[in-house]
Design a protein around this motif. Sequence first.
Motif, PDB file in Angstrom:
ATOM      1  N   LEU A 350      -6.878  -2.288  -9.128  1.00 44.65           N
ATOM      2  CA  LEU A 350      -6.435  -1.656  -7.880  1.00 44.65           C
ATOM      3  C   LEU A 350      -6.770  -0.162  -7.896  1.00 44.65           C
ATOM      4  O   LEU A 350      -6.894   0.451  -8.961  1.00 44.65           O
ATOM      5  CB  LEU A 350      -4.936  -1.864  -7.680  1.00 44.65           C
ATOM      6  N   HIS A 351      -6.873   0.422  -6.687  1.00 43.36           N
ATOM      7  CA  HIS A 351      -7.185   1.832  -6.576  1.00 43.36           C
ATOM      8  C   HIS A 351      -6.458   2.414  -5.374  1.00 43.36           C
ATOM      9  O   HIS A 351      -6.019   1.680  -4.465  1.00 43.36           O
ATOM     10  CB  HIS A 351      -8.702   2.035  -6.411  1.00 43.36           C
ATOM     11  N   LYS A 352      -6.288   3.709  -5.368  1.00 48.83           N
ATOM     12  CA  LYS A 352      -5.613   4.375  -4.255  1.00 48.83           C
ATOM     13  C   LYS A 352      -6.384   4.117  -2.968  1.00 48.83           C
ATOM     14  O   LYS A 352      -7.610   4.106  -2.942  1.00 48.83           O
ATOM     15  CB  LYS A 352      -5.516   5.879  -4.522  1.00 48.83           C
ATOM     16  N   GLY A 353      -5.631   3.910  -1.897  1.00 52.09           N
ATOM     17  CA  GLY A 353      -6.233   3.669  -0.605  1.00 52.09           C
ATOM     18  C   GLY A 353      -6.394   2.211  -0.238  1.00 52.09           C
ATOM     19  O   GLY A 353      -6.608   1.888   0.935  1.00 52.09           O
ATOM     20  N   ALA A 354      -6.300   1.321  -1.232  1.00 53.08           N
ATOM     21  CA  ALA A 354      -6.409  -0.116  -0.934  1.00 53.08           C
ATOM     22  C   ALA A 354      -5.244  -0.539  -0.047  1.00 53.08           C
ATOM     23  O   ALA A 354      -4.103  -0.110  -0.244  1.00 53.08           O
ATOM     24  CB  ALA A 354      -6.425  -0.917  -2.224  1.00 53.08           C
ATOM     25  N   GLU A 355      -5.513  -1.399   0.922  1.00 51.25           N
ATOM     26  CA  GLU A 355      -4.492  -1.848   1.863  1.00 51.25           C
ATOM     27  C   GLU A 355      -4.116  -3.302   1.604  1.00 51.25           C
ATOM     28  O   GLU A 355      -4.969  -4.128   1.267  1.00 51.25           O
ATOM     29  CB  GLU A 355      -4.988  -1.695   3.302  1.00 51.25           C
ATOM     30  N   PHE A 356      -2.838  -3.584   1.799  1.00 51.36           N
ATOM     31  CA  PHE A 356      -2.316  -4.936   1.603  1.00 51.36           C
ATOM     32  C   PHE A 356      -1.486  -5.360   2.804  1.00 51.36           C
ATOM     33  O   PHE A 356      -0.710  -4.570   3.356  1.00 51.36           O
ATOM     34  CB  PHE A 356      -1.434  -4.997   0.348  1.00 51.36           C
ATOM     35  N   ALA A 357      -1.654  -6.615   3.195  1.00 52.97           N
ATOM     36  CA  ALA A 357      -0.770  -7.240   4.180  1.00 52.97           C
ATOM     37  C   ALA A 357       0.373  -7.909   3.429  1.00 52.97           C
ATOM     38  O   ALA A 357       0.133  -8.656   2.482  1.00 52.97           O
ATOM     39  CB  ALA A 357      -1.533  -8.255   5.014  1.00 52.97           C
ATOM     40  N   ILE A 358       1.598  -7.627   3.825  1.00 51.63           N
ATOM     41  CA  ILE A 358       2.779  -8.197   3.188  1.00 51.63           C
ATOM     42  C   ILE A 358       3.311  -9.311   4.079  1.00 51.63           C
ATOM     43  O   ILE A 358       3.479  -9.129   5.291  1.00 51.63           O
ATOM     44  CB  ILE A 358       3.844  -7.107   2.967  1.00 51.63           C
ATOM     45  N   VAL A 375       2.182  -3.787   6.638  1.00 54.22           N
ATOM     46  CA  VAL A 375       0.938  -3.396   5.976  1.00 54.22           C
ATOM     47  C   VAL A 375       1.239  -2.161   5.148  1.00 54.22           C
ATOM     48  O   VAL A 375       1.976  -1.266   5.589  1.00 54.22           O
ATOM     49  CB  VAL A 375      -0.184  -3.106   6.987  1.00 54.22           C
ATOM     50  N   ALA A 376       0.682  -2.119   3.927  1.00 57.19           N
ATOM     51  CA  ALA A 376       0.955  -0.996   3.034  1.00 57.19           C
ATOM     52  C   ALA A 376      -0.349  -0.506   2.414  1.00 57.19           C
ATOM     53  O   ALA A 376      -1.291  -1.273   2.222  1.00 57.19           O
ATOM     54  CB  ALA A 376       1.937  -1.424   1.948  1.00 57.19           C
ATOM     55  N   LYS A 377      -0.384   0.790   2.080  1.00 59.13           N
ATOM     56  CA  LYS A 377      -1.556   1.402   1.455  1.00 59.13           C
ATOM     57  C   LYS A 377      -1.174   1.970   0.094  1.00 59.13           C
ATOM     58  O   LYS A 377      -0.150   2.655  -0.042  1.00 59.13           O
ATOM     59  CB  LYS A 377      -2.113   2.512   2.347  1.00 59.13           C
ATOM     60  N   ALA A 388       2.939   1.427  -3.027  1.00 58.98           N
ATOM     61  CA  ALA A 388       2.210   1.367  -1.763  1.00 58.98           C
ATOM     62  C   ALA A 388       3.118   1.843  -0.631  1.00 58.98           C
ATOM     63  O   ALA A 388       4.260   1.395  -0.507  1.00 58.98           O
ATOM     64  CB  ALA A 388       1.729  -0.052  -1.486  1.00 58.98           C
ATOM     65  N   GLU A 389       2.603   2.745   0.165  1.00 57.97           N
ATOM     66  CA  GLU A 389       3.344   3.285   1.297  1.00 57.97           C
ATOM     67  C   GLU A 389       3.219   2.352   2.498  1.00 57.97           C
ATOM     68  O   GLU A 389       2.124   1.892   2.823  1.00 57.97           O
ATOM     69  CB  GLU A 389       2.792   4.675   1.643  1.00 57.97           C
ATOM     70  N   ALA A 447       1.764 -10.470  -1.209  1.00 66.50           N
ATOM     71  CA  ALA A 447       0.928  -9.474  -0.541  1.00 66.50           C
ATOM     72  C   ALA A 447      -0.529  -9.807  -0.825  1.00 66.50           C
ATOM     73  O   ALA A 447      -0.885 -10.196  -1.935  1.00 66.50           O
ATOM     74  CB  ALA A 447       1.259  -8.065  -1.032  1.00 66.50           C
ATOM     75  N   VAL A 448      -1.366  -9.665   0.205  1.00 72.57           N
ATOM     76  CA  VAL A 448      -2.790  -9.989   0.099  1.00 72.57           C
ATOM     77  C   VAL A 448      -3.598  -8.763   0.476  1.00 72.57           C
ATOM     78  O   VAL A 448      -3.339  -8.124   1.505  1.00 72.57           O
ATOM     79  CB  VAL A 448      -3.169 -11.165   1.026  1.00 72.57           C
ATOM     80  N   GLN A 449      -4.596  -8.429  -0.339  1.00 69.43           N
ATOM     81  CA  GLN A 449      -5.423  -7.268  -0.054  1.00 69.43           C
ATOM     82  C   GLN A 449      -6.298  -7.532   1.164  1.00 69.43           C
ATOM     83  O   GLN A 449      -6.910  -8.588   1.302  1.00 69.43           O
ATOM     84  CB  GLN A 449      -6.292  -6.904  -1.258  1.00 69.43           C
ATOM     85  N   LEU A 450      -6.339  -6.542   2.052  1.00 67.43           N
ATOM     86  CA  LEU A 450      -7.145  -6.647   3.255  1.00 67.43           C
ATOM     87  C   LEU A 450      -8.577  -6.224   2.957  1.00 67.43           C
ATOM     88  O   LEU A 450      -8.830  -5.418   2.068  1.00 67.43           O
ATOM     89  CB  LEU A 450      -6.576  -5.745   4.357  1.00 67.43           C
ATOM     90  N   SER A 451      -9.544  -6.767   3.717  1.00 67.21           N
ATOM     91  CA  SER A 451     -10.943  -6.386   3.551  1.00 67.21           C
ATOM     92  C   SER A 451     -11.130  -4.927   3.934  1.00 67.21           C
ATOM     93  O   SER A 451     -10.482  -4.436   4.863  1.00 67.21           O
ATOM     94  CB  SER A 451     -11.844  -7.263   4.418  1.00 67.21           C
ATOM     95  N   PRO A 452     -12.011  -4.224   3.255  1.00 64.15           N
ATOM     96  CA  PRO A 452     -12.251  -2.816   3.597  1.00 64.15           C
ATOM     97  C   PRO A 452     -12.735  -2.690   5.038  1.00 64.15           C
ATOM     98  O   PRO A 452     -13.469  -3.541   5.545  1.00 64.15           O
ATOM     99  CB  PRO A 452     -13.346  -2.391   2.612  1.00 64.15           C
ATOM    100  N   SER A 453     -12.303  -1.627   5.684  1.00 60.91           N
ATOM    101  CA  SER A 453     -12.748  -1.383   7.058  1.00 60.91           C
ATOM    102  C   SER A 453     -14.234  -1.029   7.079  1.00 60.91           C
ATOM    103  O   SER A 453     -14.746  -0.411   6.146  1.00 60.91           O
ATOM    104  CB  SER A 453     -11.949  -0.232   7.675  1.00 60.91           C
TER     105      SER A 453
END
Length: 475
Positions: A350-358, A375-377, A388-389, A447-453
């Motif tokens: 994992l890395h900073k900025g990655a987004e997850f759908a909860i 959604v959290a980052k 994650a915020e 929580a599932v990681q979202l695809s990068p924008s």
Amino acid sequence: MTNNNMSQTASSTSKVYALLIGIDCYLPNKLSDGSSYKNLTGCVRDINQVEVFLKNSLDVSDSQIFKLTASQSEGSNLLKEPPQLLPTYENIVNKFQEITELAQPQEHVYIHYSGHGGRATTIYPKLKGSYSYDEALVPMDIGNPQARYIRDLELAQLLQNMVNKGLLVTVVLDSCHSGGAVRGEVKESNVRGLGKNTIDITVRPQESLVPLSDRIVETWQSKQKSTRRTIATSGWLPEPKGYVLLAACRDDEYAYEYAFEGQQTHGALTYWLLDSLQKLGNETTYRDLHNRILAKVNTQFARQTPMLQGECDRIIFGSRSVSSQPTIFVKQVDLEKKRVLLQAGEAQGLHKGAEFAIYQLGTTDFTNTSNRVAVAKIVQVLAQESWAEITTILQQENADSPLRQIRGTDPTGSVTRDMGTVRSPLTPSSNTTPALNQGTIEDGVPAVQLSPSIKLVRKVRAAFKPNIPYRIAKF
């Protein structure tokens, strides 16, 4: 989860047999070195409540439930139970063997032990070495030098005998494996085990009622030859094959019992196990069950980490296994700072900025965006965890209201992409993250990681000139 849902699950599966062992009273409890296994207060209660669950939710009959308990009569040193129902070494082994004989292939066997866990000088020096030890379940009369422990390899063999017959086995061990640090206001008397690094050196009978097979010996030897452990384990048994093991803690930790909600004492593992069984859906896997238990227990007792081994993707009290999309889970919710602690970190990439759908508790279909709650980052990455915020909250205040599309906001106030359909309108502030309320996100949810924008590298515009075809002109 309602009792009706669990009953439907039970009716669609095979018969369930249960062996329930709870030990509050250890008489006598003094060991040869002067230490002792203190009496406990919540083990028999654990077992009685598990029995109620099995009867009410899974329709398990009295004839299919085998109980061994040790509880003290009020105002005396006498035990309530008759000798044949006490959890001695002989009685425990006999009940294992009796259930193995009774149950038929593809029927379920559920084993739940609440009591002390311990370590003793090994009775297998040729396998483990003369100065090694055995992990063990502690019978109620262990203070008697002629009494015997249920050793790790004996337990492994008893379980293997069930698996060899084609039984579907689930084992829950709500006990310590060794010492660890006591956290907060929890007293050492609330720990299910001896002190740190204590090994019972009492000279005891070497004969075992459980002869080891070549397979168990080979499995143990293979484990010992491994020079690197790739995953944390409970420490009790070789890697389970053909069954599910849910253990209260790692082999260097304590298992606690606690007066939950200021009421009666329970083992932390058993309390959250029963709570989770009632709340999760009837298609839940053992992995999802463990995720919620781990989040609940580890948040309260930082030095207790429930472990799951074996057939993790099997449906609870079912025979089939399911494979689901890789997820991580929410370990802790920080309402004040509007953030969640995810059970994955730098070691998992994992890395900073990655987004997850909860998602909602019990979700298995992650393509259904209506099950998303937030959604959290990622804002802070640790070795095995990440903070994650919360950037978007998809509230679901009224289950009967129509579904509608909503849009979230990021911390800067910029409008982001559609986050799916939810119930109940949400009007996020243009400059702030919506409030995070109690119960919006629950410990243990997936929580599932979202695809990068997708980002454009260059800005482009369309231009038109007379007599010239449409073209793309770059700035």
